[in-house]
Design a protein around this motif. Structure first.
Motif, PDB file in Angstrom:
ATOM      1  N   SER A   1     -17.794 -25.095 -63.606  1.00  0.00           N
ATOM      2  CA  SER A   1     -17.878 -23.695 -63.996  1.00  0.00           C
ATOM      3  C   SER A   1     -17.336 -23.543 -65.405  1.00  0.00           C
ATOM      4  O   SER A   1     -16.327 -24.164 -65.764  1.00  0.00           O
ATOM      5  CB  SER A   1     -17.065 -22.834 -63.023  1.00  0.00           C
ATOM      6  OG  SER A   1     -17.121 -21.473 -63.375  1.00  0.00           O
ATOM      7  N   GLY A   2     -18.020 -22.746 -66.244  1.00  0.00           N
ATOM      8  CA  GLY A   2     -17.561 -22.531 -67.598  1.00  0.00           C
ATOM      9  C   GLY A   2     -17.782 -23.737 -68.489  1.00  0.00           C
ATOM     10  O   GLY A   2     -18.738 -24.511 -68.304  1.00  0.00           O
TER      11      GLY A   2
ATOM     12  N   GLN B   1      -8.204 -21.569 -75.390  1.00  0.00           N
ATOM     13  CA  GLN B   1      -8.931 -21.960 -74.182  1.00  0.00           C
ATOM     14  C   GLN B   1      -8.219 -23.094 -73.438  1.00  0.00           C
ATOM     15  O   GLN B   1      -7.575 -23.943 -74.062  1.00  0.00           O
ATOM     16  CB  GLN B   1     -10.360 -22.406 -74.548  1.00  0.00           C
ATOM     17  CG  GLN B   1     -11.208 -21.298 -75.158  1.00  0.00           C
ATOM     18  CD  GLN B   1     -12.601 -21.798 -75.511  1.00  0.00           C
ATOM     19  OE1 GLN B   1     -12.807 -22.986 -75.781  1.00  0.00           O
ATOM     20  NE2 GLN B   1     -13.577 -20.889 -75.508  1.00  0.00           N
TER      21      GLN B   1
ATOM     22  N   LEU C   1     -12.341 -17.894 -64.202  1.00  0.00           N
ATOM     23  CA  LEU C   1     -12.599 -17.897 -65.641  1.00  0.00           C
ATOM     24  C   LEU C   1     -12.060 -16.620 -66.278  1.00  0.00           C
ATOM     25  O   LEU C   1     -12.226 -15.525 -65.736  1.00  0.00           O
ATOM     26  CB  LEU C   1     -14.104 -18.026 -65.913  1.00  0.00           C
ATOM     27  CG  LEU C   1     -14.783 -19.317 -65.447  1.00  0.00           C
ATOM     28  CD1 LEU C   1     -16.277 -19.284 -65.781  1.00  0.00           C
ATOM     29  CD2 LEU C   1     -14.139 -20.527 -66.098  1.00  0.00           C
TER      30      LEU C   1
ATOM     31  N   SER D   1     -11.239 -21.399 -69.666  1.00  0.00           N
ATOM     32  CA  SER D   1     -12.614 -21.459 -70.161  1.00  0.00           C
ATOM     33  C   SER D   1     -13.510 -22.246 -69.222  1.00  0.00           C
ATOM     34  O   SER D   1     -14.738 -22.133 -69.277  1.00  0.00           O
ATOM     35  CB  SER D   1     -12.645 -22.118 -71.546  1.00  0.00           C
ATOM     36  OG  SER D   1     -12.216 -23.474 -71.464  1.00  0.00           O
ATOM     37  N   GLY D   2     -12.910 -23.078 -68.369  1.00  0.00           N
ATOM     38  CA  GLY D   2     -13.714 -23.901 -67.483  1.00  0.00           C
ATOM     39  C   GLY D   2     -12.916 -24.383 -66.287  1.00  0.00           C
ATOM     40  O   GLY D   2     -11.680 -24.406 -66.303  1.00  0.00           O
TER      41      GLY D   2
END
Length: 859
Positions: free
Chosen positions: A141-142, A150, A165, A183-184
């Motif tokens: 994800s992300g 980040q 996120l 960010s992820g």
């Protein structure tokens, strides 16, 4: 062949009576096999993880541990200049090389300042995202972090803390606090055993973890095609020279595995030890089972002897039954062990250590060990009853079946038991008289073993007296039913002794550990009251050092009169006798520490040790190296220069808190250690202004709110934390001992069940002359309670003796208070009565349902 047929017929004819013995074997084997499968699975999991995360060759900075983790006292990871990366890339055989930076001396918090670290004790790792990490992590994800704002988090941590996120995260290090947004989210391609991992971009990681750019903690090197890891290591080492750690992928994986091997071995052998206790208890159950079966088949065996069966054939017939019991119980135990291992894996998952069933490892040795152990123990336990069966003469066919003629404990047993118990008592006495704990521990072990065996052997003799006392106190109030229950328990003292001994073993260990644990808490509490003169103690429960920012926050709290810093590091000591002692611990503190911890001195005054270029040593160290007041010791500080320090005080070695510590002032250490290499504080002591303790307590907690890795405790909190830690350890041990106690309960059930069968005709006659079903069930329950309380009395008495003796060894280490936990001892004794009631439920129910006429007709 005839022997085997007879054994098979008898085994299946009495399969119900064999069931409880089989369960005892099953449980014990399951615990052994479950332990082996569980620890093998953990090893497999870590092996896969370390193999996947290790590059072909890894170059680490000087000062890194073998596994590459942070070891610096200043809270920063050891680093090397970025120029090393360029040098490595030029080495022959290098396909690619990449610089990396990471640290485990970090705390990560969410927006509410709640810690995101694992509760299992696994590490929290923050590092730079790179291609080597991408081998074991898949972004689900992300996206990966690309700027200072980040950060990426592993999926397991995100799930546990409901992170998503865009959520803000704070990374707290010795450098400061770095804030970024998620960010992820990345998932592991191999099993994550529970670590929490966060990724920054490399440049940000350098600044957040080390405080400077252009440095790396390690360089990951990939070998060119056809170049072995060993050859690549050789080439890299030749290029870089000394001052770096260069390891192949296998060496790195082995070093990481070594770090976790100690923990796994302790867990493995501890659990196997408790399995051994369960096996020992199971032996009594098996001996009782076969003894009673042989007694009930006395007439049958006599007939077999009369028609030509030899002693050896009868003996082998009973042993063959035991062999069948061992095979069946062990085979089921092996299967149950695998299930137990899966259950333990799920339990560890609840505690934060994730273990995948995909890595479930069942080595071929595990079922072999389980089967061999179960069968051998069962056959050995059945040997004595089998030998007794072989001695039955043909004339026994003319007598009624019943209890064996040797039911009453013989005088030989009494003599042997008395001698063993006496020898155990002497060994325990010598333990209490020992001058050194190491010497006394050997006597303690011998005393425990001898006294335990002695009590087991002499148990039938003790049964007569103890059961009569218990009967007079507990059973006489129930009238004739109570007296019959007492006489039934006294009818076969060997059986009562063996059944009680099974329960005795587990309860003896419970009592011993309770006494030791309570004494440790009481002694430590006493030491705190006597020596700690400060109001508050601030430290990290996970062992993290205290950052300068947290120290500043604590000092700014209102109502606080002073904050004492406490650091320690290692140094090389050169003593007056000319010896050089490598990596010796030295503690640096503020001068107020002499007030905060009232350490006894045998010569000089402790405050003088905090004068410039001064120090203290403990008494034993002074004796070993010919040191007196005014002696000079050359101290070469780690990461600093050497100093000639004058000994101004000699402290007592007979202390618990800070035992063996050697003190100097922080100002003296700072004189010889560069500011950027100064170790961080291990803990802080804070004292409140007069009459402002409550306000200072609240203020300190508020000031350190942004630093959840640290805990502020007053002395009451500290004592409670100590009590909780020991209590949790004891509860875990009690949980493992529960297996042995469960097996002992099965032994009581089995003894009563077989006793009911043995007394079938007698029970029928009692029912015929007016005994009601309710009275019959009560009689059996009372008999069970007396047997259970007999075992409890022996076990608790023996265990308290062991515990009191063990406390004498602790006294040699400064833990001088003996405390008997009477509420625990009383609770266990009362619980034993309920155990007896529970164990008698099924036998009493079956006895109550007997048909009176059929029972009387039984032979």
């Amino acid at each position: 062949m005839t022997v085997m047929k007879t054994s098979m017929r008898n085994f299946f004819a009495h399969k119900g009576r064999m069931a409880l013995s089989a369960i005892a074997v099953l449980l014990s084997v399951a615990f052994v096999c479950g332990t082996l499968v569980f620890t093998d699975t953990m090893s497999t999991t870590f092996d896969k993880l370390f193999a996947a995360t290790s590059s072909d060759v890894t170059v680490s900075a000087k000062g890194a541990s073998d596994s590459g983790e942070t070891t610096a006292d200043n809270g920063k990871p050891p680093v090397m200049p970025a120029s090393v990366l360029g040098e490595v890339r030029k080495v022959q055989g290098v396909k690619s090389a990449e610089g990396a930076v990471f640290s485990t001396s970090v705390t990560v918090v969410d927006a509410d300042k709640d810690s995101l670290s694992p509760s299992s004790g696994a590490p929290t790792i923050v590092g730079g995202w790179n291609s080597n990490e991408a081998r074991t992590m898949k972004i689900t994800s992300g996206a990966a972090p690309e700027s200072a704002g980040q950060i990426m988090v592993d999926a397991d941590t995100a799930d546990k803390h409901d992170l998503k996120l865009g959520d803000e995260i704070g990374v707290i290090t010795a450098v400061g606090t770095h804030t970024a947004k998620i960010s992820g989210i990345a998932d592991f391609t191999v099993t994550n055993p529970g670590a929490a991992i966060f990724y920054l971009d490399t440049r940000t990681a350098q600044q957040a973890l080390v405080g400077e750019s252009g440095v790396y903690t390690n360089v990951n090197v990939t070998a060119a095609s056809g170049v072995s890891d060993a050859q690549l290591k050789k080439n890299v080492s030749a290029e870089l020279g000394a001052g770096f750690q260069v390891k192949t992928a296998k060496e790195t994986a082995d070093a990481n595995q070594k770090d976790v091997a100690g923990f796994m071995n302790v867990m493995k052998y501890a659990m196997l030890g408790f399995a051994g206790i369960a096996f020992l208890v199971g032996i009594f159950l098996i001996i009782n089972t076969f003894s009673m079966l042989v007694a009930q088949r006395t007439r049958e065996i006599g007939l077999m002897r009369a028609i030509g069966s030899s002693r050896k054939q009868v003996n082998r017939s009973v042993l063959a039954e035991a062999l069948l019991l061992g095979i069946v119980g062990s085979a089921l135990g092996v299967g149950a062990g695998v299930g137990l291992a899966v259950g333990l894996m799920k339990l560890m998952g609840q505690m934060g250590m994730e273990l995948s069933t995909d890595d479930l490892t069942v080595a071929w040795t595990t079922p072999v060990v389980g089967l061999v152990l179960g069968v051998v123990v069962t056959v050995l336990a059945a040997y004595l009853p089998a030998r007794r069966a072989g001695k039955i003469s043909p004339m026994a066919a003319l007598r009624d079946a019943g209890a064996p003629a040797d039911a009453r404990a013989g005088w030989i047993r009494g003599v042997i038991g008395t001698v063993l118990t006496g020898a155990g008592a002497v060994a325990l006495y010598l333990t209490a008289q020992a001058d050194k704990a190491t010497e006394g521990s050997l006597w303690l072990g011998l005393g425990v073993v001898l006294s335990l065996i002695g009590f087991v052997v002499i148990g039938p003799l003790l049964a007569g007296g103890v059961v009569r006392v218990l009967g007079a106190v507990l059973l006489r109030m129930f009238g004739p039913v109570g007296r019959m229950a007492e006489r039934n328990a006294l009818r076969n003292p060997r059986r009562t002794g063996a059944t009680g001994a099974a329960l005795m073993i587990g309860l003896a260990l419970v009592a011993c550990l309770s006494v030791v644990g309570s004494s440790m808490v009481a002694s430590a509490t006493d030491q705190l009251d006597k020596t700690v003169g400060t109001d508050f103690i601030i430290q990290s429960d996970s062992g993290q050092l205290i950052t300068p920012q947290a120290v500043k926050a604590a000092k700014s709290a209102s109502g606080v009169e002073r904050v004492t810093e406490y650091k320690w590091t290692k140094a090389d000591f050169t003593t007056p006798d000319g010896k050089t002692l490598k990596d010796t611990a030295i503690t640096a503190a503020d001068p107020s520490y002499a007030t905060d911890l009232r350490t006894e001195t045998v010569d000089g005054k402790l405050p003088d040790a905090y004068k410039p270029d001064s120090m203290s040593v403990h008494e034993q160290f002074a004796k070993d190296h010919g040191i007196s007041l005014g002696s000079k010791i050359k101290v070469a500080f780690k990461d600093g220069s050497a100093a000639d320090l004058t000994v101004r005080a000699i402290t007592s070695s007979d202390v618990v808190i800070d035992a063996g510590a050697m003190y100097t002032s922080i100002a003296t250490m700072a004189k010889y250690v560069p500011a950027d290499k100064m170790p961080l504080d291990s803990l802080l002591f804070a004292s409140a202004k007069e009459g402002q303790q409550d306000a200072a307590y609240k203020s300190l907690k508020s000031a350190l709110h942004d630093y959840p890795q640290y805990t502020v405790r007053d002395q009451t909190d500290y004592k409670e934390a100590l009590k909780d830690q020991i209590g949790q350890l004891l509860n875990m041990i009690y949980g493992l001992l529960a297996l042995a106690i469960i097996v002992a309960i099965l032994g009581v059930v089995n003894t009563l069940a077989l006793s009911v069968v043995e007394r079938t005709r007698e029970i029928g006659l009692m029912r015929a002359i007016g005994l009601s079903r309710r009275q019959l069930r009560r009689m059996i329950r009372m008999e069970s309670v007396v047997i259970a309380l007999f075992g409890a009395l022996l076990g608790l008495g023996l265990g308290m003796g062991w515990g009191a003796t063990a406390q004498q060894l602790l006294a040699l280490e400064g833990l001088e208070v003996l405390q008997i936990p009477w509420p625990t001892i009383t609770g266990v004794f009362i619980a034993s009565a309920f155990v007896g009631l529970f164990a008698a439920l099924i036998p009493a129910f079956r006895a109550g349902r007997m048909n009176v006429l059929n029972a009387i007709a039984t032979e």
